[in-house]
Enzyme design. Structure first.
Site, short mmCIF file in Angstrom:
data_model
loop_
_atom_site.label_atom_id
_atom_site.label_comp_id
_atom_site.label_asym_id
_atom_site.label_seq_id
_atom_site.Cartn_x
_atom_site.Cartn_y
_atom_site.Cartn_z
N GLU A 80 0.86 -1.19 0.00
CA GLU A 80 0.00 0.00 0.00
C GLU A 80 0.90 1.24 0.00
O GLU A 80 1.93 1.26 0.69
CB GLU A 80 -0.86 0.00 1.27
CG GLU A 80 -1.79 1.18 1.38
CD GLU A 80 -2.52 1.23 2.73
OE1 GLU A 80 -1.98 0.72 3.73
OE2 GLU A 80 -3.63 1.79 2.77
N LYS A 179 -10.28 0.89 -1.01
CA LYS A 179 -10.17 0.62 0.44
C LYS A 179 -11.39 1.18 1.17
O LYS A 179 -11.74 2.36 1.03
CB LYS A 179 -8.89 1.25 0.97
CG LYS A 179 -8.62 0.96 2.45
CD LYS A 179 -7.31 1.62 2.88
CE LYS A 179 -6.93 1.32 4.31
NZ LYS A 179 -5.69 2.05 4.68
N CYS A 212 -4.73 -3.17 4.30
CA CYS A 212 -4.30 -2.67 5.61
C CYS A 212 -5.39 -2.71 6.70
O CYS A 212 -5.77 -3.78 7.13
CB CYS A 212 -3.73 -1.25 5.43
SG CYS A 212 -2.59 -0.76 6.74
#
Ligand SMILES: *[C@@H]1O[C@H](CO)[C@@H](O)[C@H](O)[C@H]1NC(C)=O
Ligand SMILES: *[C@@H]1O[C@H](CO)[C@@H](O)[C@H](O)[C@H]1NC(C)=O
Ligand SMILES: *[C@@H]1O[C@H](CO)[C@@H](O)[C@H](O)[C@H]1NC(C)=O
Ligand SMILES: *[C@@H]1O[C@H](CO)[C@@H](O)[C@H](O)[C@H]1NC(C)=O
Ligand SMILES: *[C@@H]1O[C@H](CO)[C@@H](O)[C@H](O)[C@H]1NC(C)=O
Length: 500
Positions: A80, A179, A212
């Site tokens: 990321e 995300k 994440c």
């Protein structure tokens, strides 16, 4: 039997074997990248300067991709923020963004770069995949125009998304994921309106993807595994390590085991922000991993995995996480319990005063049981058994049920739960269990020096986390990290629980 029939049978049999062989295993790669960061500035740079910085990072990624392909990897995951870093305001990241189309358009940017708006980053990533015949997973920024017909359109007329892209081995864009659970400091990006559960099929299994902080929440992470039944999760991350429970290699390998999937985690490498920790994890343990707080090096990891870990004979049976713990009574009285904070959560602790024995500690509805034997009790090291059952509210709101055996920072009990990296105490064995109310429990074992213990522990189907062999290194923590997603929206308790 006629010879021709025999031949046919043989041929069919051979074909079946070949097909099975072709898809039984695959080679995965992840690259921990020491990102070349832009100068910290709030003012946007020119698109040319933005691309120049991204090309510097892609030069490094390209070397890793080539090397991975040479080692036979079918797929490589990069981190990321791996192409431009994370130091941005909303305005400052704009020149780094590209409009990323829905993969349904069936696009190979490498061979058809002018089909949509200029997209030099997607073009280059696509060519890296195509030239090296390898799936490439990267994290870049997407921009999407909007206008006043959409009441939530930002005032600058577009959305900005933290986005993972996947190009297949011919360079075709096969997945795009925005995300969903942004971390607090990601002010440069917008939240997508709905979570996206993105999967794609390959000859080496079904893949899902998220990013994440998403790993702590139900959507889309758990949905991909429990409902969409992916075999392997792709996980670009810029993970800041937090001991004792949320260090990258520890938590990501635990998630793979708890969920019964392969997990390919690529972290950025930036020790000043405790960013390091990448790995290739199978449900029964890490195949390889990297943790390095000493130097600023990137690192390529390559390992073989089962394409369909759920179908493999070694896959975990369904675990009832509370079965054993509910079947036994309290092991020990609660006369000497005390409280302490771990990453802002108020735990109940009891000390392991003897070199071996059986202990219980409870908080609210969660009772944690530990049976253990130490090889030798060190006078200068204190271990506790701890329980936490409550809503975590700092840097995100999520309900936890945690049972943990951990080493305290010093012999002063008020240091229990503070980050500890090393230990001297060796255990002969341990068995940890808890009366969990959730089915989502992630088993963590961390040895001295932030090392994992693949093959040295297992989870029984009655929910006990046990050492399989005598642990080969001193233990820092053994933890059952439970997430109770249904309770995330509760209100926090007005006060921490009282102690005797
Ligand atoms: C891909 O390969 C071609 C031909 O070998 C080469 O010209 C091109 O520069 C390569 N591109 C990338 C991104 O590797
Ligand atoms: C506003 O956005 C909608 C949806 O993207 C689009 O259909 C419409 O044409 C736009 N209107 C204007 C005035 O740009
Ligand atoms: C990390 O921080 C130290 C001290 O603040 C600084 O001197 C060093 O340059 C930083 N390292 C990197 C890679 O940014
Ligand atoms: C797990 O085991 C406990 C105790 O045996 C039992 O009460 C409970 O119903 C089981 N849970 C599930 C989901 O099977
Ligand atoms: C702990 O429990 C086990 C099994 O329940 C028992 O065999 C053992 O004797 C106990 N150990 C101690 C020190 O009480």
């Amino acid at each position: 039997m006629l010879p021709s029939q025999t031949l046919l049978h043989t041929a069919v049999f051979a074909l079946t074997v070949l097909q099975a062989l072709a898809s039984d295993t695959f080679i995965a790669a992840v690259y921990e990248h020491a990102v070349i960061l832009p100068d910290a500035a709030d003012e946007p740079v020119s698109p040319e300067d933005a691309l120049a910085l991204m090309n510097k990072n892609m030069d490094v990624l390209e070397e890793a991709i080539k090397e991975a392909a040479q080692q036979g990897a079918h797929i490589i995951v990069t981190p990321e923020d791996g192409i431009y870093g994370w130091r941005f305001t909303r305005e400052a990241i704009y020149p780094y963004l590209e409009d990323i189309p829905d993969p349904a358009v069936n696009w190979i940017p490498c061979t058809d770069p002018t089909r949509f708006a200029r997209a030099p980053v997607q073009e280059r990533l696509s060519c890296m995949a195509r030239n090296n015949s390898i799936y490439v997973v990267a994290n870049i920024g997407d921009k999407k125009l909007c206008n006043s017909s959409d009441p939530s359109c930002p005032s600058d007329g577009h959305y900005q998304y933290n986005t993972n892209v996947v190009f297949d081995s011919e360079g075709k864009l096969v997945a795009r994921y925005h995300k969903y659970n942004l971390f607090m400091s990601e002010i440069q990006f917008n939240y997508p309106k709905e979570p996206e559960a993105i999967t794609f099929e390959t000859s080496f299994g079904k893949f899902g993807i998220f990013t994440c902080f998403d790993i702590l929440f139900r959507e889309p992470a758990v949905v991909l595994v429990s409902e969409l039944q992916v075999d392997t999760v792709l996980f670009p991350t810029a993970w800041m390590n937090v001991l004792p429970f949320l260090t990258a290699v520890e938590f990501h390998s635990a998630w793979a085991m708890g969920m019964g999937v392969n997990f390919l985690a690529a972290d950025t490498h930036y020790t000043n922000m405790s960013m390091t920790g990448s790995g290739i994890y199978a449900p029964d343990g890490a195949r390889t991993y990297y943790y390095n707080m000493k130097t600023e090096d990137g690192r390529l990891l390559v390992a073989e995995l089962d394409s369909h870990p759920r179908r493999s004979p070694a896959s975990l049976p369904a675990v009832n996480w509370s079965s054993y713990a509910l079947s036994v009574g309290r092991f020990s009285p609660n006369d000497h319990d005390f409280g302490g904070l771990i990453f802002h959560d108020w735990f109940t602790f009891t000390e392991l005063t003897k070199p071996g024995g059986n202990l219980t500690v409870c908080q609210k509805d969660l009772c944690c049981h530990l049976s253990y034997k130490m090889a030798g009790k060190q006078e200068d090291e204190v271990y506790v058994l701890g329980a936490f059952d409550g809503l975590h509210v700092v840097e995100g709101q999520y309900y936890l049920q945690i049972c943990t055996l951990l080493k305290c920072k010093s012999t002063d009990p008020s240091t229990c739960g503070k980050p500890v990296e090393t230990a001297q105490t060796k255990f002969e064995r341990f068995s940890l269990s808890g009366t969990f109310g959730t089915n989502y429990v992630f088993p963590e074992v961390l040895y001295s020096g932030v090392q994992l213990a693949p093959g040295e522990f297992e989870v029984l189907n009655d929910g006990r986390l046990i050492s399989k062999t005598r642990p080969t290194k001193p233990v820092v923590t053994v933890t059952l990290f439970g997430r109770w997603y249904e309770k995330d929206h509760l209100k926090q308790d007005p006060q921490p629980p009282a102690f005797p």
